[in-house]
Motif scaffolding. Structure first.
Motif: not given
Lengths: 540, 594
Positions: B65-67, B72-77, B83-84, B94-95
């Motif tokens: 899901i996450v991948s 786009k937000h750098p913190a989210a990335r 997680a990756g 990962t969750t």
């Protein structure tokens, strides 16, 4: 307000704005900046030089500060944030002087004089540090266990650890600091002691394993393609800059084939050509072959690989080692490799003779493709070292490389100028105090200028305290009082927030004299230049 | 004054600093967490992902899901990357990483907004995570050797419990454990390894999930090159080629100029002749199976058919390499001769791989697999997955892969921990106790960490439609019994005792004291494996119940989450530079400011 004054004010304001941005990243407890560039790339860093580069500053005076931090990076490799903070503070002080009605060029001249005094103070305050004396290049080093006082180069290791303390990788600083000291030591030519070229340290990054598996390899490490395990003792290393693949015709010309016999001939020729090269390489008794990367052609084609593979499997069956082929050697690595292994790069197969080969005790390729060539025997001492960096992911590997480079720069500073200053803002507080004292004996404008110049350096301890989450003014006052009573190496211990003697046995927070002295010099020069600007004219 | 000028210093851009940027980062982080929150745990729900081009993906796997998030937000990335990495290194948890990171960042940001300096929070968090890892290692792990195959089955089923194959958990955990055990091999240094890659997973739509099976031997999707070839070869000798069996084509930059018809014919003849020579050379080695990563054209095909050879073309190179390893053969990349022997091309019979049989089997209406059975060197296994459609098969594939990773980690690292929130609650109880005993500012960091850990069992309970407050309170109470018992025997009731080794805790100068200590330690050991049973909504000893996870996955989760939080917490300013709209030299730097 006159045009001149306006321009000067604007210059100073722009430069101090830059200082405001980087100052929170100063010191071991400094914060990071997240910079998103216009192409959407995000960098998180607390390295002054990197922040400034990413910011893409437009104002000419502000640009000068960006260049200032880059100059410091080249000169000392450390203190890139401090130098900008110092310059900003000096500019603020000079603004006060100008507001008093003192002419900017007078201020500039007085600062020049003050700078000379400052250098004297710094040198007087510094302590000599023993740098790589005595032991031979190949003394084995123990990288395990705690760092104890009696360890060789203990002082230098502590200095490297101080540099690493503000980085993300600081949990591994025990190992990394020892590695950085050891690598620099191996690169110092006893005949030319003050010359250290960090290009002679090759850092190879390999993903996988944990950071504490990072190691110094006595010789050469290459990151080849994954392949079978291979171990060759008594390696004869050949370094070639040509390709083992069928030659290509030039852009405009072409080979014309008109009969069946021609095809046959061409295929046979190609086969024979490759075969000739491979045979020559084997005949020269080369058993480790390094091939430079080529953009236009395949460095080594399947047919040649097939030859070597066959040769290898036959040799292995006979119980002898085969030949280890590593392709895709970058052009800029050639010098390092030839220096380290003592092999001469060869441009054509005709020149490929056994005297051109370098020799080493052992060449090993692991399954992952990492090739290590150890126990090299170059004809002239190489003074090169390789470091194999390990870590779980690419970001961390890059960060380790940068941090190691910074730590090595610190050590290099000590090699260039074997003196140390107390860290934690102690040197700056002492500098302020002594310059203030000097100003008392002076008269006229010089007196004001010296006083202002002296005050400027207090920005460093102030910022350090602020970043460590302390009450900045109270902390500074405390340090000052300790200095007044003679404790002139007292500074802020950022971890606990205490005021302590920085040279203390169990603390030892210090920095190379070269870093501070070059920061003071470069900052002063930049400030003088900015002060002297009276107008900005836009040229086409 | 400066802020006004600051705008003039840059190209047109945006600056955010202090609390504003921190809140921004924390909000982005919890955004990512929200997208996976409901999938966590054995009764988590699935997500339906629809891509820009309309591809549909149904999954419960956090990493997947996450991948796929286009955040786009750098913190989210940053969190997505973390997680990756967790997925790459451990393949599980990962969750948890995402949830823990977001919750920790949220709490840390609140602390900073209340006036605690970020560096204090950071060192508190770092300290807490160090302690947590030590406690896990010293007291909360169970060695795998002690419990054997049953444990492995439990590890496999715990990993699967949350996934779609939960209904067939017995079948799949058996398959997974058997597959992993049979691919055991040794590294050069003699350590046993269990490579997940040695198990091939094949997907075949049609037939119910329950008919999935573990096949002996190595299988890959593929078919005979021609229908005229046999579909079973016993006593196979396999030639593995990494080149074309095709008419020779001349390279680029070579021009053909033909003046008369005979020449043309001759040249075509020559091209065919060379290809045929290659085929004959290969056949002369006595092989009865030919596999190539490249193509085989009709011309060469007829020779192979005539020789009764089973040929497979376009075999993925990675598959071919694994086959070579298993059958003791070599992948041959060219027909070049040995150096020093004659000029002619050769094909060495010693490069042939051997196996009992190679067969082509029909697994769907149109799909075939090539199965290599009884390989000479090492065992290889293939898991054949069945299910109603490809979406479901993909999801089963991911679940089985996670489960393979978990079993592999448990086998290599040899340690497991109790699942169902046991580790988190135990650590939380101990660390909050430690925070109470701490006299420095760092205590706030420890407390934030302790509270954040609870967010994981809480989410487990919430997803199971249980009363999380009630349940977590019960769980905490249980853990507190044991922790308090052990604290009571240490000096000043200090919880630092949990950092000691078992032997150290149990040693004392007096006999009486030892007895006391043993009793307290026993009490702790009784309670410390308690976790949730989300199906019944009860608290139970999950070690006994067989809810197990590899220890390395828990440790890595904490490490990755803490590293990510610290990296984001260190940010105190964000600068976004917009592309220059005009030539920067055109702007008057000082003009019009005063």
């Amino acid at each position: 307000m006159s045009q001149q004054k306006e321009v000067r004010k604007s210059n100073i304001a722009a430069a101090t704005a830059i200082q405001d941005i980087v100052r929170t990243s100063l010191g071991p407890r400094g914060m990071d900046k997240m910079v998103t560039s216009h192409d959407g790339r995000t960098t998180i860093t607390n390295d002054g030089a990197t922040i400034m580069k990413e910011l893409q500053v437009a104002h000419p005076a502000a640009r000068m500060l960006v260049e200032l931090s880059q100059a410091q990076d080249i000169e000392a490799g450390d203190g890139t944030t401090s130098v900008v903070v110092m310059a900003g503070s000096l500019l603020k002080q000079s603004e006060k002087l100008i507001d008093l009605g003192i002419h900017p060029s007078k201020v500039s001249d007085a600062f020049q004089h003050a700078e000379a005094e400052a250098q004297k103070v710094l040198l007087g305050m510094s302590k000599p540090i023993p740098v790589f004396s005595g032991e031979s290049i190949h003394t084995p080093v123990d990288f395990s266990g705690e760092i104890v006082d009696t360890a060789p180069h203990f002082e230098l290791i502590r200095a490297a650890a101080t540099s690493l303390s503000s980085k993300v990788v600081h949990p591994y600083s025990d190992l990394l600091s020892r590695i950085s000291v050891e690598t620099v030591r191996r690169c110092v030519d006893p005949a030319k002691r003050d010359f250290v070229d960090l290009n002679f340290i090759k850092m190879v990054k390999r993903k996988g394993d944990s950071v504490d598996k990072t190691e110094i390899v006595d010789g050469l490490v290459l990151s080849g393609k994954p392949g079978d395990e291979c171990r060759i003792s008594n390696a004869k290393i050949g370094l070639i800059r040509f390709c083992i693949s069928p030659p290509k015709t030039d852009m405009d010309s072409s080979v014309v084939v008109s009969t069946a016999a021609d095809i046959d001939r061409m295929v046979r020729e190609e086969y024979a050509y490759i075969r000739k090269i491979c045979t020559a390489i084997i005949k020269a008794k080369c058993n480790v072959l390094l091939i430079q990367k080529s953009i236009t052609r395949t460095a080594i084609d399947n047919q040649a690989l097939g030859f070597f593979k066959k040769y290898n499997s036959k040799r292995v069956k006979a119980g002898k080692p085969g030949i280890l082929v590593v392709s895709d050697i970058e052009r800029n690595e050639i010098e390092f490799i030839s220096r380290t292994c003592g092999c001469t790069p060869v441009a054509t197969i005709e020149e490929f003779t056994s005297e051109k080969l370098g020799s080493a005790d052992l060449a090993v390729r692991a399954k992952s493709g990492t090739v290590r060539i150890t126990g090299c025997r170059p004809t002239t001492p190489a003074f090169t070292t390789s470091v194999l960096i390990r870590g779980p992911h690419a970001d961390l590997l890059d960060e380790i490389e940068r941090s190691l480079h910074d730590a090595m720069c610190v050590i290099r500073c000590f090699v260039k100028m074997p003196f140390m200053l107390p860290g934690g803002g102690a040197a700056e507080v002492e500098l302020t105090r002594q310059l203030q004292k000097k100003s008392l004996d002076m008269t006229g404008i010089e007196r004001y200028a010296m006083r202002a110049y002296a005050d400027a350096f207090e920005v460093i301890p102030l910022t350090l305290a602020e970043n460590a989450g302390l009450n900045a003014m109270a902390t500074l006052a405390k340090i000052r009082s300790v200095h007044k009573e003679g404790g002139n190496s007292a500074g802020i211990e950022a971890k606990t927030g205490e005021i302590r003697d920085m040279f203390d046995e169990d603390l030892r927070v210090f920095q190379p004299l070269l870093v501070t002295s070059s920061a003071v010099k470069l900052a002063t020069e930049t400030v003088r230049t900015i002060l002297k600007i009276s107008d900005i004219v836009l040229a086409k | 004054m400066t802020s006004h000028f600051a705008e003039q210093v840059f190209l047109p851009g945006q600056r955010k600093a202090g609390q504003e940027v921190r809140d921004d980062l924390a909000a982005a982080a919890s955004g990512v967490a929200t997208s996976v929150r409901s999938t966590y745990g054995p009764v988590g729900c699935d997500k339906l992902l629809v891509s820009v081009v309309g591809d549909v993906l149904i999954t419960n796997d956090g990493a997947t899901i996450v991948s796929h998030l286009s955040e786009k937000h750098p913190a989210a990335r940053h969190i997505i990357e973390a997680a990756g990495r967790q997925d790459e290194e451990v393949g599980d948890g990962t969750t948890s990483v995402v949830l823990l990171t977001a919750d920790l960042l949220q709490r840390a940001t609140v602390l900073v907004s209340r006036g605690v300096h970020p560096t204090v929070v950071i060192s508190g968090l770092r300290n807490a995570s160090k302690k947590a890892l030590k406690i896990i290692k010293r007291h909360l792990v169970k060695s795998v050797d002690e419990l054997e195959e049953k444990t492995l089955l439990q590890v496999a089923s715990t990993s699967m419990s949350s996934k779609i194959i939960g209904s067939e958990v017995e079948l799949f955990s058996n398959i997974v454990v058997k597959a992993m055990q049979s691919v055991k091999s040794k590294t050069a240094s003699g350590d046993a390894i269990y490579p997940v890659k040695a198990v091939s997973i094949l997907k075949c739509p049609g037939r119910p999930i329950a008919e999935s099976e573990l096949l002996n031997g190595y299988g890959f999707p593929g078919d005979r090159a021609s229908k005229l070839m046999p579909n079973l070869v016993n006593g196979a000798k396999i030639a593995m080629l990494d080149f074309d069996l095709k008419k020779k084509r001349l390279g680029m930059g070579i021009e053909m100029k033909v003046e008369n018809a005979e020449d043309l014919e001759g040249m075509q003849e020559k091209e065919s002749e060379m290809a045929i020579a290659d085929v004959k050379l290969v056949l002369s080695s006595g092989c009865n199976v030919v596999m190539t990563t490249q193509g085989i054209d009709d011309l060469c095909m007829q020779y192979l058919v005539r020789a009764g050879v089973l040929a497979v073309r376009r075999v993925p190179k990675s598959d071919l390499k694994r086959i070579a390893k298993a059958t003791g053969g070599e992948v041959v990349s060219s027909l070049a001769s040995d150096i020093g022997i004659g000029e002619d091309e050769v094909f060495d019979a010693s490069t042939l791989g051997e196996s009992e049989s190679v067969s082509v089997e029909e697994i769907g209406r149109h799909d075939h697999i090539v199965l290599i059975n009884g390989c000479k060197n090492t065992a290889a296994r293939t898991i054949l997955l069945r299910g109603p459609n490809l979406h479901l098969l993909d999801e089963i594939d991911r679940s089985v892969h996670d489960s393979l990773c978990a079993v592999s980690k448990a086998l290599t690292k040899k340690f497991v921990v109790a699942g169902g929130g046991a580790v988190e609650t135990c650590l939380s109880t101990i660390i909050s106790e430690m925070a109470d005993h701490m006299d420095s500012k760092e205590a706030v960091g420890l407390r934030a960490f302790a509270e954040s850990l609870l967010s994981l069992p809480k989410q487990l309970a919430t997803n199971a439609a249980l009363d999380s407050t009630d349940l977590i309170a019960a769980l905490q109470a249980k853990h507190h019994e044991g922790v308090a018992a052990l604290c009571s025997i240490s000096e000043h009731g200090s919880p630092e005792i949990f950092l000691e080794k078992e032997s150290h805790i149990l040693s004392a100068p007096e006999e009486e004291e030892i007895k006391l200590r043993k009793a307290a330690f026993k009490k702790f050991k009784e309670t410390c494996f308690y976790g949730l049973n989300v199906l019944t909504g009860e608290v139970r000893n999950n070690l006994m119940a067989g809810v197990l996870e590899p220890a390395i996955s828990k440790a890595k989760t904490i490490k990755t989450a803490i590293d990510t939080v610290i990296q984001l917490l260190r940010v105190d300013e964000r600068v976004i530079i917009q592309p220059p709209k005009q030539d920067p030299r055109q702007q008057h730097p000082g003009g019009g400011m005063m």
